[in-house]
Design a protein around this motif. Sequence first.
Motif, short mmCIF file in Angstrom:
data_model
loop_
_atom_site.label_atom_id
_atom_site.label_comp_id
_atom_site.label_asym_id
_atom_site.label_seq_id
_atom_site.Cartn_x
_atom_site.Cartn_y
_atom_site.Cartn_z
N PHE A 172 59.71 37.18 13.49
CA PHE A 172 58.74 37.52 14.12
C PHE A 172 57.32 39.43 14.13
N LEU A 173 58.45 40.24 14.32
CA LEU A 173 58.26 40.91 14.53
C LEU A 173 57.06 41.63 12.31
N ASP A 174 57.62 41.28 11.50
CA ASP A 174 56.87 40.74 10.19
C ASP A 174 55.98 40.08 10.26
N ASP A 175 56.03 39.36 10.80
CA ASP A 175 54.98 37.88 10.18
C ASP A 175 53.79 39.32 11.05
N PHE A 176 53.57 39.42 12.05
CA PHE A 176 52.70 40.92 12.65
C PHE A 176 52.62 42.09 12.06
N LEU A 177 53.57 42.54 11.20
CA LEU A 177 53.18 43.73 10.49
C LEU A 177 52.94 42.98 9.02
N ALA A 178 52.86 42.32 8.50
CA ALA A 178 52.14 41.74 7.81
C ALA A 178 50.79 41.60 7.96
N GLU A 179 50.09 41.23 8.99
CA GLU A 179 48.80 41.08 8.88
C GLU A 179 47.92 42.39 9.85
N ASP A 180 48.83 43.89 10.51
CA ASP A 180 48.59 45.09 10.60
C ASP A 180 49.27 45.50 10.87
N VAL A 181 49.75 46.89 10.14
CA VAL A 181 51.21 47.72 10.24
C VAL A 181 50.66 48.18 11.97
N ASP A 182 49.75 48.26 12.64
CA ASP A 182 49.75 48.85 13.26
C ASP A 182 49.83 47.84 15.58
N ASN A 183 49.86 46.76 14.93
CA ASN A 183 50.75 45.72 15.45
C ASN A 183 52.12 45.99 16.06
#
Length: 252
Positions: A172-183
């Motif tokens: 789940f975290l990976d999906d958000f980091l793929a969009e923006d590491v600042d997530n």
Amino acid sequence: MTLEILTSDALAPLRHGFFTRKGGASSGVFHGLNCGTGSSDQAEIVHINRTRVAEAMDTQLDQLATVHQVHSADVVVIEEPHTGDRPRADAMVTRTPGVILGILTADCQPVLFADPQAGVVGAAHAGWRGALDGVLEATLDAMESIGAKRGNTIAVIGPSISQRAYEVGPEFLDDFLAEDVDNSRFFIGGKDDRMMFDLPAYGLHRLRNAGVRDAEWTRHCTYSDPDRFFSYRRATHAGEADYGRLISTIRL
């Protein structure tokens, strides 16, 4: 029992409400104001509940517009409530007075929008998937297509699951980091490899970056208050067969 309707001063004087589960006719796991036609609750009881919502919004049930929510970023412009199959979408906008926009949730974010100057309102169902895919920005785009300006638009996130109750896995975290590491700022460490995700903070971030005039969260956690709110995750943890759906509404 009287309906309990949470409102925001930011959206006043527009008629709107984040309805809690209080004041409904449903029983069992659906006890209260279950407005989910997709639940296994009795259809006639859900009809009664939705009728109460329409009356609280000072109109009739046939003016309540809802969509078949699919965790997408799709938005429909509503000129009048649909009489046939509901469109598959996760947000609606309108400039038609009297039409109620209604969004169903049970942990995901219900987001109500208004540009009072232009006379345009919107409502979005923004779970993690929809928010990540851009449903909030798409709602603002659709509002602008019928005359609104995002710089004049107010957005309010209603009762949603809070970070202390929203445990997720590393993928789940990976999906958000793929969009923006600042997530990464929206996650804190949980047990073992689990993380705790701040969905409302992420929603506010997306709204503010999109250029709205004002964005806020009512700060009610659906998971943590079973007397007032339905929660999909809480029902799952309890091993319940189904769960009720809350409704959030706005109209001109």
